[in-house]
Design an enzyme around this catalytic site. Structure first.
Site, PDB file in Angstrom:
ATOM      1  N   ASP A 181     -51.378 -19.278 -20.124  1.00  0.00           N
ATOM      2  CA  ASP A 181     -51.359 -20.499 -21.001  1.00  0.00           C
ATOM      3  C   ASP A 181     -50.155 -20.194 -21.732  1.00  0.00           C
ATOM      4  OD1 ASP A 181     -53.110 -22.569 -21.904  1.00  0.00           O
ATOM      5  OD2 ASP A 181     -52.098 -21.645 -23.779  1.00  0.00           O
ATOM      6  N   GLU A 243     -48.577 -20.655 -16.556  1.00  0.00           N
ATOM      7  CA  GLU A 243     -48.693 -22.203 -17.259  1.00  0.00           C
ATOM      8  C   GLU A 243     -46.901 -21.936 -18.148  1.00  0.00           C
ATOM      9  OE1 GLU A 243     -50.398 -25.610 -18.743  1.00  0.00           O
ATOM     10  OE2 GLU A 243     -50.256 -24.179 -20.742  1.00  0.00           O
TER      11      GLU A 243
HETATM   12  C1  GLC Z   1     -52.249 -25.053 -21.763  1.00  0.00           C
HETATM   13  C2  GLC Z   1     -53.257 -25.679 -21.814  1.00  0.00           C
HETATM   14  C3  GLC Z   1     -54.014 -26.705 -22.449  1.00  0.00           C
HETATM   15  C4  GLC Z   1     -53.911 -26.385 -24.534  1.00  0.00           C
HETATM   16  C5  GLC Z   1     -52.750 -25.839 -24.424  1.00  0.00           C
HETATM   17  C6  GLC Z   1     -52.355 -24.665 -25.270  1.00  0.00           C
HETATM   18  O1  GLC Z   1     -51.370 -26.061 -21.669  1.00  0.00           O
HETATM   19  O2  GLC Z   1     -54.190 -25.742 -20.811  1.00  0.00           O
HETATM   20  O3  GLC Z   1     -55.735 -27.716 -22.350  1.00  0.00           O
HETATM   21  O4  GLC Z   1     -54.406 -27.083 -24.674  1.00  0.00           O
HETATM   22  O5  GLC Z   1     -51.973 -24.771 -23.659  1.00  0.00           O
HETATM   23  O6  GLC Z   1     -52.699 -23.710 -25.905  1.00  0.00           O
END
Ligand code: GLC
Length: 467
Positions: A181, A243
């Site tokens: 994440d 991500e």
């Molecule tokens: C990522 C997740 C999202 C979350 C953010 C903070 O973007 O996909 O859902 O709010 O991280 O952890």
């Protein structure tokens, strides 16, 4: 690989409390296997006060009682493996929940202002300053997201060490990899300098577009590769998907250590041929794209590309080479649901529970569902399963076809409104425009949306052909 994303709270409830859980996931794994997916990714199910839909983790090495127990997690991993599905868990290294014991036991693992107030002008992703006052110590801590999510200080060597333990814990239980994440937030400017004013719109849409700042110092520090490399060192064999909320041309320091990064450039490309073409070319050039058109953070496909283009979008997602991520419910044509007032950034709509069948709450729960369960226009999973013309059958056919495709992407010149590319002996074409277009010259159509034929590619039409 095709990875199927499960948002556990909305997949299947097994105990009637209205919230999905890990045993529920196991009950429905056959649906995922029948689709032809290779792996599942589970969004967080760790103990969490749920200030950010589970992305505010209070215990990394545990299961929130609402989702079950550690032995349920073990059983889920085993049940997935029995069906030939690999298992990716979601890890959140950027921040913890403010209720994580580390926040009190190891305050130096977090980022603090040395002033009595915010250290700089950084803004939090979902609005407001990125600094909040800790009422206990009186100090000001950094949070890139909600105030309940203090950022860990990855420049303190204790932090990568502790986080390595987290990865090893789950690997020892049989997990095959991780979706990691908010990776671009792991390292910020070491001097915590202000973000400069923006000189144009952001590269990718931001939840709060109004700050007028370019996030140059608040994320993606020049030495970010160090932290990413520390994650890799803790999980040398695992599949690691990042991500990273950046354009494809900024992903190199991440991809050096990871298997793949999501292509948010394609996810956010307006459904216009030239924009989609450019996003595909940029991501394909990395050679490590994880293709994704939808997840728990953004509007569902019918809401973003329009219902008439959903089949073409699925065809695009599943004919690109590499790893494709498919979000639960997309295979049923699900659109956004209702806002339940849980997520302050309005993302409940993208997290509506799965509509399985004709029983109460469409089979999602025997209790009161945490969010309303609606059947999509295309019908429940059960209705679609018997129908060769259904969205579900379309996804199944595309995933099966995907196994026969090989070769890199070569984007082709095409009529206005048409995106066309070649992969080996196959030509893939979709019409994103409003006018019917002649299809590319091909020998044999392998798969086409029911709307398409070999004479014209109508708006929303898409084909895979040999040619
Ligand atoms: C990522 C997740 C999202 C979350 C953010 C903070 O973007 O996909 O859902 O709010 O991280 O952890």
């Amino acid at each position: 690989m095709v990875v199927y994303q499960i948002y556990p709270r909305s997949f299947q409830d097994s105990d009637g409390d209205g919230s999905g859980d890990l045993r529920g996931v196991v009950e429905r794994l056959d649906h995922v296997a029948a689709l032809g997916a290779d792996a599942i990714w589970l969004s967080p199910f760790y103990p969490s006060p749920w200030a950010d839909g589970g992305y505010d983790v209070a215990v990394y090495q545990g299961v929130d009682p609402r989702f079950g127990t550690l032995s349920d997690a073990d059983a889920l991993i085993a049940a997935a493996h029995q069906r030939g599905l690999e298992v990716l868990f979601d890890v959140v290294p950027c921040h913890t929940s403010i209720e994580h014991p580390w926040f009190r036991e190891h305050p130096d693992w977090y980022v603090w202002s040395d002033r009595d107030g915010p250290q700089n002008n950084w803004r939090a992703t979902f609005g407001g300053p990125a600094w909040s006052r800790d009422p206990v110590s009186g100090g000001w801590y950094l949070h890139s997201f909600y105030p309940e999510q203090p950022d860990l200080n990855w420049r303190n060597p204790e932090v990568p060490k502790a986080f390595g333990e987290v990865l090893r814990f789950w690997l020892a239980r049989g997990v095959d990899g991780f979706r990691i994440d908010a990776l671009d937030r792991l390292l910020k400017d070491p001097q915590l300098r202000d973000d400069p004013p923006a000189d144009g719109p952001p590269d990718l849409p931001e939840a709060h577009m109004d700050a007028g700042l370019a996030p140059r110092n608040s994320r993606n520090a020049p030495d970010i590769g160090t932290a990413v490399g520390q994650l890799r060192a803790a999980a040398p064999e695992a599949l690691l998907v990042g991500e990273v909320y950046l354009l494809s041309d900024g992903l190199a320091p991440y991809l050096e250590h990871l298997d793949a990064c999501f292509s948010f450039e394609l996810l956010h490309a307006p459904w216009e041929a030239d924009r989609v073409r450019a996003a595909i070319a940029a991501a394909a050039a990395t050679g490590q794209a994880a293709w994704v058109l939808s997840n728990h953070d953004f509007p569902r496909l019918p809401d973003r590309v329009g219902p008439q283009n959903v089949r073409a979008a699925a065809l695009l997602l599943l004919t690109l080479p590499g790893t494709a991520f498919l979000y639960q419910g997309d295979e049923l044509g699900m659109a956004d649901g209702a806002d339940g007032g849980h997520d302050r950034a309005g993302r409940d709509r993208h997290r509506a529970p799965m509509p399985w069948d004709a029983t109460d709450n469409h089979g999602f729960t025997a209790g009161e569902p945490w969010l309303p369960v609606d059947a999509p226009a295309d019908g429940t999973a059960e209705q679609q399963a018997g129908d060769p013309a259904s969205m579900l059958a379309w996804y199944q056919a595309l995933i099966a076809l995907r196994r026969t495709l090989d070769g890199d992407v070569e984007v082709l010149d095409a009529a206005p409104g048409v995106v066309a590319f070649r992969r080996g002996k196959h030509v893939i074409a979709l019409n994103l425009g409003g006018e019917p277009q002649p299809p590319p010259a091909v020998r044999e159509v392998v798969l086409a949306t029911p709307l398409s034929d070999a004479v014209a590619l109508p708006p929303g039409g898409a084909i895979v052909a040999v040619g």
